[in-house]
Design a protein around this motif. Sequence first.
Motif, PDB file in Angstrom:
ATOM      1  N   THR A 151      42.515 108.392  52.737  1.00 28.39           N
ATOM      2  CA  THR A 151      43.802 107.700  52.868  1.00 28.39           C
ATOM      3  C   THR A 151      43.657 106.192  52.628  1.00 28.39           C
ATOM      4  OG1 THR A 151      43.558 107.328  55.249  1.00 28.39           O
ATOM      5  CG2 THR A 151      44.612 109.391  54.568  1.00 28.39           C
ATOM      6  N   LYS A 152      42.416 105.725  52.594  1.00 25.80           N
ATOM      7  CA  LYS A 152      42.200 104.292  52.358  1.00 25.80           C
ATOM      8  C   LYS A 152      41.825 103.973  50.914  1.00 25.80           C
ATOM      9  CE  LYS A 152      40.930 102.989  57.025  1.00 25.80           C
ATOM     10  NZ  LYS A 152      39.766 102.853  57.917  1.00 25.80           N
ATOM     11  N   ILE A 153      41.808 104.995  50.074  1.00 25.66           N
ATOM     12  CA  ILE A 153      41.444 104.767  48.674  1.00 25.66           C
ATOM     13  C   ILE A 153      42.634 104.181  47.919  1.00 25.66           C
ATOM     14  CG2 ILE A 153      40.710 105.885  46.506  1.00 25.66           C
ATOM     15  CD1 ILE A 153      38.494 105.819  48.566  1.00 25.66           C
ATOM     16  N   ARG A 154      42.374 103.121  47.161  1.00 27.12           N
ATOM     17  CA  ARG A 154      43.456 102.453  46.424  1.00 27.12           C
ATOM     18  C   ARG A 154      43.399 102.720  44.920  1.00 27.12           C
ATOM     19  NH1 ARG A 154      43.398  96.466  48.148  1.00 27.12           N
ATOM     20  NH2 ARG A 154      45.351  96.543  46.978  1.00 27.12           N
ATOM     21  N   VAL A 155      42.172 102.997  44.432  1.00 26.76           N
ATOM     22  CA  VAL A 155      42.047 103.356  43.023  1.00 26.76           C
ATOM     23  C   VAL A 155      41.207 104.623  42.916  1.00 26.76           C
ATOM     24  CG1 VAL A 155      41.309 102.632  40.711  1.00 26.76           C
ATOM     25  CG2 VAL A 155      42.062 100.905  42.367  1.00 26.76           C
ATOM     26  N   PHE A 156      41.767 105.624  42.254  1.00 28.79           N
ATOM     27  CA  PHE A 156      41.057 106.883  42.042  1.00 28.79           C
ATOM     28  C   PHE A 156      40.878 107.055  40.537  1.00 28.79           C
ATOM     29  CE2 PHE A 156      41.660 111.526  41.125  1.00 28.79           C
ATOM     30  CZ  PHE A 156      40.479 112.009  41.695  1.00 28.79           C
ATOM     31  N   VAL A 157      39.629 107.231  40.095  1.00 30.58           N
ATOM     32  CA  VAL A 157      39.357 107.375  38.665  1.00 30.58           C
ATOM     33  C   VAL A 157      38.721 108.735  38.406  1.00 30.58           C
ATOM     34  CG1 VAL A 157      38.070 106.475  36.682  1.00 30.58           C
ATOM     35  CG2 VAL A 157      38.946 104.893  38.413  1.00 30.58           C
ATOM     36  N   LEU A 158      39.255 109.432  37.440  1.00 30.66           N
ATOM     37  CA  LEU A 158      38.616 110.657  37.011  1.00 30.66           C
ATOM     38  C   LEU A 158      38.113 110.420  35.585  1.00 30.66           C
ATOM     39  CD1 LEU A 158      39.595 114.079  38.062  1.00 30.66           C
ATOM     40  CD2 LEU A 158      38.735 113.737  35.771  1.00 30.66           C
ATOM     41  N   ASP A 159      36.796 110.269  35.468  1.00 27.60           N
ATOM     42  CA  ASP A 159      36.230 109.920  34.169  1.00 27.60           C
ATOM     43  C   ASP A 159      35.758 111.178  33.441  1.00 27.60           C
ATOM     44  OD1 ASP A 159      35.444 108.316  32.095  1.00 27.60           O
ATOM     45  OD2 ASP A 159      33.525 107.766  32.992  1.00 27.60           O
ATOM     46  N   GLU A 160      35.770 111.117  32.119  1.00 28.89           N
ATOM     47  CA  GLU A 160      35.268 112.205  31.282  1.00 28.89           C
ATOM     48  C   GLU A 160      35.911 113.543  31.662  1.00 28.89           C
ATOM     49  OE1 GLU A 160      32.007 111.841  29.329  1.00 28.89           O
ATOM     50  OE2 GLU A 160      31.254 109.975  30.160  1.00 28.89           O
ATOM     51  N   ALA A 161      37.222 113.557  31.684  1.00 28.13           N
ATOM     52  CA  ALA A 161      37.951 114.749  32.110  1.00 28.13           C
ATOM     53  C   ALA A 161      37.586 115.969  31.256  1.00 28.13           C
ATOM     54  CB  ALA A 161      39.452 114.496  32.046  1.00 28.13           C
ATOM     55  N   ASP A 162      37.335 115.759  29.980  1.00 33.70           N
ATOM     56  CA  ASP A 162      36.990 116.899  29.120  1.00 33.70           C
ATOM     57  C   ASP A 162      35.652 117.517  29.510  1.00 33.70           C
ATOM     58  OD1 ASP A 162      35.870 114.516  28.297  1.00 33.70           O
ATOM     59  OD2 ASP A 162      36.159 114.853  26.155  1.00 33.70           O
ATOM     60  N   VAL A 163      34.708 116.682  29.890  1.00 35.71           N
ATOM     61  CA  VAL A 163      33.411 117.192  30.334  1.00 35.71           C
ATOM     62  C   VAL A 163      33.569 117.826  31.719  1.00 35.71           C
ATOM     63  CG1 VAL A 163      31.002 116.616  30.779  1.00 35.71           C
ATOM     64  CG2 VAL A 163      32.301 115.324  29.058  1.00 35.71           C
ATOM     65  N   MET A 164      34.386 117.202  32.526  1.00 35.62           N
ATOM     66  CA  MET A 164      34.613 117.663  33.894  1.00 35.62           C
ATOM     67  C   MET A 164      35.130 119.102  33.932  1.00 35.62           C
ATOM     68  SD  MET A 164      34.161 115.844  36.638  1.00 35.62           S
ATOM     69  CE  MET A 164      34.864 114.308  37.154  1.00 35.62           C
ATOM     70  N   ILE A 165      36.143 119.389  33.136  1.00 35.17           N
ATOM     71  CA  ILE A 165      36.721 120.735  33.231  1.00 35.17           C
ATOM     72  C   ILE A 165      35.829 121.782  32.578  1.00 35.17           C
ATOM     73  CG2 ILE A 165      39.112 119.944  33.361  1.00 35.17           C
ATOM     74  CD1 ILE A 165      39.442 120.819  30.440  1.00 35.17           C
ATOM     75  N   ASP A 166      34.817 121.330  31.870  1.00 34.56           N
ATOM     76  CA  ASP A 166      33.855 122.233  31.274  1.00 34.56           C
ATOM     77  C   ASP A 166      32.901 122.810  32.330  1.00 34.56           C
ATOM     78  OD1 ASP A 166      33.058 123.233  28.691  1.00 34.56           O
ATOM     79  OD2 ASP A 166      31.140 122.234  29.061  1.00 34.56           O
ATOM     80  N   THR A 167      32.850 122.168  33.467  1.00 26.97           N
ATOM     81  CA  THR A 167      31.967 122.628  34.539  1.00 26.97           C
ATOM     82  C   THR A 167      32.785 123.388  35.569  1.00 26.97           C
ATOM     83  OG1 THR A 167      30.613 120.663  34.246  1.00 26.97           O
ATOM     84  CG2 THR A 167      30.288 121.903  36.267  1.00 26.97           C
ATOM     85  N   GLN A 168      32.368 124.617  35.815  1.00 25.09           N
ATOM     86  CA  GLN A 168      33.152 125.462  36.691  1.00 25.09           C
ATOM     87  C   GLN A 168      33.277 124.855  38.085  1.00 25.09           C
ATOM     88  OE1 GLN A 168      31.701 129.475  36.835  1.00 25.09           O
ATOM     89  NE2 GLN A 168      33.803 130.183  36.567  1.00 25.09           N
ATOM     90  N   GLY A 169      34.474 124.866  38.591  1.00 25.61           N
ATOM     91  CA  GLY A 169      34.695 124.380  39.948  1.00 25.61           C
ATOM     92  C   GLY A 169      35.111 122.914  40.021  1.00 25.61           C
TER      93      GLY A 169
END
Length: 444
Positions: free
Chosen positions: A204-222
């Motif tokens: 709840t204290k996080i102000r910036v959330f970054v999801l990097d390399e989304a294409d690589v990320m979804i390639d990994t199960q889970g």
Amino acid sequence: KSATIPNIDGSVNRIEEDDEDDVVDLAANSLLNKLIRQSLVESSHRVEVLQKDPSSPLYSVKTFEELRLKEELLKGIYAMGFNRPSKIQEMALPMMLAHPPQNLIAQSQSGTGKTAAFVLAMLSRVNALKLFPQCLCLAPTYELALQTGRVVERMGKFCVDVQVMYAIRGNRIPRGTDVTKQIVIGTPGTVLDWCFKRKLIDLTKIRVFVLDEADVMIDTQGFADQSIRIQRALPSECQMLLFSATFEDSVWQFAERIIPDPNVIKLRKEELTLNNIRQYYVLCGNRKDKYQALCNIYGGITIGQAIIFCQTRRNAKWLTVEMMQDGHQVSLLSGELTVDQRASIIQRFRDGKEKVLITTNVCARGIDVKQVTIVVNFDLPVNQAEEPDYETYLHRIGRTGRFGKKGLAFNMIEVDKLPLLMKIQDHFNSSIKQLDPEDMDEIE
Ligand code: ADP
């Protein structure tokens, strides 16, 4: 056949393995790209922007000063040698630094300045005096998390009280201690664990959330599900940013699920073309013949540097040994090497220490060596169905139109493979001429 390879996280990558060499590891490729990158990748395309609120004015910046950054951050940027924002940064930075914060989905090929942009956003929003995590960045692997962390450290060199912490498996936090670092970078599984099980991070204290390399990320199960579980626990005023080098439908669907009300920025990739490449083929009886033809070509024309592609590791090794025994300086780049080893081989080749690089498909994408004038397909690229792999052919031989120096490509073809070559020729609607390897006059 399919294989599973465990990540450092304990999660697994699903990998289709039809040939010892056809294992494409997106995360490894991405890391390799980062290791061998020397400068910004330019693009001749325009940045496309889709605003969440189309009626709001669209700002772009030509200088870093216009962003009104903290002094110490601007110093860090200049210390990295950046003079002006990259093409994608021109559009992305004003959105990322806006008040109130805006969410963003951005896609552009690797090397265009995405990481630098979100690191800048994190560093500009962090409050150094508050000793708890305020920025959270998810990365697909331990090594990629470390690379991003290095950028934070370099850019934040003068932001003395800002610190980074890695939420990756193996990084143990003793019981009862708090995480006091402001920026946390980690892989989804461990971050999830730190947030929900161990309560080391208060989302709840996080102000910036970054999801990097989304294409690589979804390639990994889970990873997609874990990322979404983390995102769901963030406060609504938290800024959410997602980056990807590619944008197939699956990435897009994921992006839209995880980033509410986003602005979207896209920079198209420079297309590869065969237009300024002269393509030839040599008919051969067998592997020995191919080798002989290769030697004739090699002896017959003045060659700067050459890359030779083989379909399997076995062939690549055989060819390397043959060439070495004949006194050529060659190096072999193949899938069994670690990413660091690959990076150093590519670097040596770039520096001109070897004139010939022999490689397999698995390494084809990472290499961008501008001084290479000759590409040889010692084997034609084919898929599992033994049909031509057009995409790979284009990647091996094609150049981007803009940087298109003239190039030469040679295909070594066994007679029974000729129909495949003809299909390639038709597919690209470009001519591939037959060459008599005894008579090189035709080329020069
Ligand atoms: P991406 O995340 O899109 O792969 P990076 O942010 O890693 O791109 O940037 C690629 C390379 O360009 C890095 O070496 C980085 O230091 C450099 N770079 C990034 N932004 C700039 C800039 N504005 N000016 C000069 N170099 C830059």
